[in-house]
Design a protein around this motif. Structure first.
Motif, PDB file in Angstrom:
ATOM      1  N   VAL A   1     -42.812  59.842  23.310  1.00 51.52           N
ATOM      2  CA  VAL A   1     -41.466  60.361  23.071  1.00 51.52           C
ATOM      3  C   VAL A   1     -41.180  61.523  24.025  1.00 51.52           C
ATOM      4  CG1 VAL A   1     -39.964  61.503  21.409  1.00 51.52           C
ATOM      5  CG2 VAL A   1     -41.458  59.630  20.663  1.00 51.52           C
ATOM      6  N   GLY A   2     -40.072  61.438  24.744  1.00 52.44           N
ATOM      7  CA  GLY A   2     -39.670  62.500  25.666  1.00 52.44           C
ATOM      8  C   GLY A   2     -40.477  62.568  26.940  1.00 52.44           C
ATOM      9  N   LEU A   3     -41.267  61.539  27.236  1.00 54.41           N
ATOM     10  CA  LEU A   3     -42.174  61.584  28.375  1.00 54.41           C
ATOM     11  C   LEU A   3     -41.442  61.645  29.709  1.00 54.41           C
ATOM     12  CD1 LEU A   3     -45.254  61.618  28.571  1.00 54.41           C
ATOM     13  CD2 LEU A   3     -45.204  59.151  28.944  1.00 54.41           C
ATOM     14  N   GLY A   4     -40.243  61.078  29.778  1.00 49.58           N
ATOM     15  CA  GLY A   4     -39.511  61.066  31.039  1.00 49.58           C
ATOM     16  C   GLY A   4     -38.383  62.068  31.121  1.00 49.58           C
ATOM     17  N   ASP A   5     -38.382  63.065  30.225  1.00 56.19           N
ATOM     18  CA  ASP A   5     -37.256  64.003  30.151  1.00 56.19           C
ATOM     19  C   ASP A   5     -37.341  65.143  31.158  1.00 56.19           C
ATOM     20  OD1 ASP A   5     -36.311  62.467  28.120  1.00 56.19           O
ATOM     21  OD2 ASP A   5     -36.852  63.838  26.492  1.00 56.19           O
TER      22      ASP A   5
END
Length: 547
Positions: A23-27
């Motif tokens: 979750v949120g790894l590419g943010d």
């Protein structure tokens, strides 16, 4: 304590890993040395798939220069992920998250075999909530793939040595495959962790008979075959390479006179960095006679748990002492050893089910037991979950703000403006776009050029060492580093070293990325001449170029 079905435990652990590490790894943009792993991977994809790209997948390249500082394993993983999901930050970091999930599942399965349920589940949760791994599991770096592979190899080797049934060959085969993956990710850096399992098992069993199993040869044969074939293919490909190859001497990370104090204190620093799981090691200190007698009456599960716990605890100590002996000074390089601790935590919880413990523990052992339990081990789940939220807010978010993504977008715009009103080699253009020469920019923040290429696909970057050795044509672009971070007194900056080269260039922009400053120059005069009336931009703080 009732245990969940095996499938439910595995599903729960996978869900936990997805929440923590996907979750949120590419943010956030790429930062620090992530670009050194992502750049070669994306260049592999630019060349095509392995069966059509020639040597591109065997000899990784970073901005067209062969880059062999690290083995290609992580680059292959990022390339495969990016081939499925696109060239995104999520795809680049996903291999680390997957490696962590595999480590969690193996830790759970091996621990369940020796300690039983629900203690195996406790090992899996402890591995996922191990603070020492959070940063690596959410980054496009080699550390997580390497540590996870080494940890899986060590855990399965321990399982193969301890078990007495005929299926031990499966664990040995898995350990060999993981050992090959470890070597392809970062080389032998985690080998002390795997090797430490053998003397630890012999010492705990008080016999070298644990090694008298023919199928243990798989642990060496499998990685030997894999690495032999890969090395042969890479050697043949390197024979067709012309020009310099970027490499690195492993001696840079070992004994050094200025680091003696840090090397000698490594065991303590490594233990502190692995808290709270490191507390479980204290429960396996040498016992008093009364404790040994009490443990002998504790039952089969407790005895099996104690045996497994002692093997992995002793292996951790042996590995750390080996790292110290070879001159490792940074606790971060002991990350693979942390993979041995979750089974130790589970064994401690299974063997000492109350704060008082078996046999009336005293001193450090009793204190560690009380802290491990905190009234009920599940309390630690809440404590570490809260810690993970703090990690995201106070560590990962600020780290993301140091990315060179904005500078890369601005650089793309600068290069595009430089190309307007000119043509061909006058602005460093050929069939693949502007030629940008850089050295320290690639060493420090390679993601700037990756993002510049994302915004302007015509950008062609070349890495050359040192930059002052390049012979650019009129219209080529030079990017030089101007700050003094990390330089000694009197040591020249990259701009100083390139002074003669810059006499025939015009400065067209400047920008900062984190703690580094850079200037962008366009070459306007041919070799042997100086640019008439060369007017550099006034001295001013470097800024991030505007898109």
């Amino acid at each position: 304590m009732a245990a969940l079905p095996q499938w439910a435990q595995a599903a729960g652990l996978l869900a936990l890993c997805a929440i923590l590490f996907v979750v949120g790894l590419g943010d956030r943009g790429l930062a620090y040395s992530e670009g050194h792993r992502v750049g070669p991977a994306w260049e592999m994809l630019d060349a095509g798939m392995p069966w059509e790209a020639g040597d591109a997948w065997l000899v990784p390249r970073l901005f067209e220069t062969p880059y062999l500082r690290k083995p290609p394993g992580m680059m292959w993983a990022i390339a495969a992920s990016s081939a499925l999901l696109g060239k995104t930050e999520l795809a680049a970091r996903l291999p680390s998250a997957i490696a962590m999930a595999v480590l969690v599942l193996v830790s759970w399965r091996v621990t369940t075999r020796w300690v039983g349920s629900p203690w195996g589940l406790a090992a899996g949760v402890a591995q996922a909530l191990f603070p020492f791994f959070w940063s690596s599991a959410r980054a496009a770096e080699i550390e997580m793939l390497h540590a996870a592979s080494g940890g899986v190899a060590a855990l399965l080797l321990g399982d193969a040595l301890l078990r007495r049934d005929r299926l031990g060959w499966l664990s040995a085969l898995g350990s060999g495959c993981a050992l090959a993956a470890m070597a392809l990710a970062k080389g032998p850096a985690a080998l002390p962790v795997v090797a430490a399992i053998v003397p630890a098992a012999c010492i705990v069993r008080r016999s070298i008979g644990v090694m008298a199993r023919p199928w243990l040869a798989l642990v060496l044969v499998v990685p030997g075959l894999v690495l032999g074939l890969v090395s042969l293919a890479m050697a043949e490909a390197l024979g067709r390479v012309h020009g310099p190859v970027i490499t690195q001497d492993v001696g840079e990370f070992l004994w050094e006179g200025s680091k003696v104090s840090r090397i000698l204190t490594l065991p303590g620093a490594a233990w502190v960095s692995m808290l709270p799981a490191g507390l479980a090691l204290l429960l396996f200190l040498p016992r008093r006679r009364a404790e040994r007698e009490a443990a002998s009456d504790a039952g089969e599960i407790a005895l099996r748990a104690e045996e497994a716990g002692r093997v992995f605890a002793l292996a951790w100590l042996i590995a750390i002492l080996f790292y110290t002996a070879i001159g490792v000074s940074n606790p971060r390089y002991t990350l693979p050893a942390g993979t041995l601790l979750p089974p130790v935590v589970a064994a401690a919880l299974a063997s000492w089910r109350t704060p008082k413990g078996i046999g009336g523990m005293a001193g450090a052992r009793r204190g560690a037991a009380r802290v491990l339990w905190l009234g009920w081990p599940g309390v630690w789940v809440g404590v570490l979950a809260a810690g993970f939220v703090g990690f995201l807010v106070w560590y990962e978010a600020p780290r993301g703000r140091t990315s060179g993504d904005e500078a890369g977008a601005g650089l793309a715009a600068v290069l595009e403006r430089a190309a307007d009103g000119a043509s061909g080699r006058e602005v460093g253009l050929d069939s693949r776009g502007p030629i940008v020469w850089a050295d320290q920019l690639v060493e420090c923040r390679p993601e700037v050029l990756l993002y510049a290429r994302r915004w302007n696909p015509l950008v062609r970057a070349r890495w050359v060492k040192p930059l002052e050795s390049v012979e650019p044509a009129v219209g080529d672009i030079l990017i030089v580093r101007t700050d003094r971070h990390g330089l000694g007194d009197g040591e020249p900056t990259e701009r100083d070293r390139c002074a003669a080269l810059l006499q025939r260039a015009e400065r067209i922009d400047a920008f900062d990325v984190h703690k580094y400053s850079f200037e962008v120059y366009a070459v306007r005069a041919s070799p042997g001449t100086e640019l008439p009336g060369n007017e550099h931009l006034p001295d001013q703080p470097a800024r991030g170029p505007e898109p």
